[in-house]
Motif scaffolding. Sequence first.
Motif, PDB file in Angstrom:
ATOM      1  N   GLU A  14       0.826  -1.202   0.000  1.00 18.43           N
ATOM      2  CA  GLU A  14       0.000   0.000   0.000  1.00 18.43           C
ATOM      3  C   GLU A  14       0.863   1.255   0.000  1.00 18.43           C
ATOM      4  OE1 GLU A  14      -3.023   2.515  -0.361  1.00 18.43           O
ATOM      5  OE2 GLU A  14      -3.060   0.336  -0.652  1.00 18.43           O
ATOM      6  N   ARG A  19       1.824   1.843  -3.483  1.00 19.56           N
ATOM      7  CA  ARG A  19       0.682   2.391  -4.205  1.00 19.56           C
ATOM      8  C   ARG A  19       0.494   3.882  -3.876  1.00 19.56           C
ATOM      9  NH1 ARG A  19      -3.506  -0.690  -5.800  1.00 19.56           N
ATOM     10  NH2 ARG A  19      -5.004   0.393  -4.462  1.00 19.56           N
ATOM     11  N   GLU A  51      -1.149   1.508 -10.237  1.00 16.53           N
ATOM     12  CA  GLU A  51      -1.123   1.159  -8.811  1.00 16.53           C
ATOM     13  C   GLU A  51      -1.201  -0.364  -8.731  1.00 16.53           C
ATOM     14  OE1 GLU A  51      -3.985   3.272  -6.456  1.00 16.53           O
ATOM     15  OE2 GLU A  51      -3.748   5.089  -7.668  1.00 16.53           O
TER      16      GLU A  51
END
Length: 340
Positions: free
Chosen positions: A161, A164, A180
């Motif tokens: 994450e 991303r 992403e």
Amino acid sequence: MSTPTQRIVSGMRPTGPLHLGHYFGVLVNWVALQEEYDCLYFVADWHALTSEYASPGRIKQFVPELVMDWVAAGLEPEKCTMFLQSQIKEHAELQLLFSMFTPLGWLERNPTYKEVKGELEGAKDLSTYGFLGYPVLMAADILMYRPHLVPVGQDQLPHLELTREIARRFNFLYTPLFPEPQAKLTEAQKLPGLDGRKMSKSYGNAIHLSESMEQVTPKIMSMLTDTNRMRKKDPGNPDQCNLFPYHVLMTDAGKRTEIVSGCTQATLGCVDCKKMLLESLGAFLEPMRARRVELENNPRRVWDMLEAGNRKAHEQALETLTLVRERVNLEYKELSALRS
């Protein structure tokens, strides 16, 4: 069924010989993924330096060992790209550019930062810029190749994450470039160490992929089993036995049924159970060992694989970094004549 254009990126640090825990936790998935995706697997030697910076000599030693373990486990250079992180210098430049806009708070809240720092406190000084900022390097490693998917376990989702978030921030500040990447959740088959703890080279409780059966046999024969079963005539419980998870992963279903029956009814002793595991383990490791011996007899082939992989990775990295430089206004075409 995935399309041939879907790409996967993952890496592994060369900090020691790989063991069965690595195989069932990571490599078995890597081998399967190479059949469906465009896979890039890299030896993360720069990442190894984030914790081993004071003793870097061992890192280079483990680079060919790591690749030999990969190939022995089933990775094929014709089906995937294996390369050496430090030889693709574009990774470092992309990390630098990402670090310019990555908030410090993102790094400080990284769950692994505090966890690993706490575990190694006293043994190693990890109060370094490199260790705090390693997720930025990880993001550069991944986003450089603009992959669709990253194979991770559930516990690694926070790390992905962060990658991303870095991709989103870049795309917001400049113009969209990076996808992403989504998590390709992989189910890691967990295998305990020989003493019941997590399998780890630092605990000395592992079976390494490079070991011969002569080396493995005494380890198995001294292995911890069901601690409640003191004598052969005492009924056992496979679910409480440290040995049985190995049978689950490497012994065929018919024999496993026999083992469960013999253990619970006290007709099969732990020594006999260990001998049965040695048979299964030998059949499991023998093909790996044969592939590894081929490379040990021809070590130049390992470096040839990495050189070929480095060339492929470099082409893709240079393409991405050229686009990045344009977006951050660092592509000085006026100076192009000086580069030739």
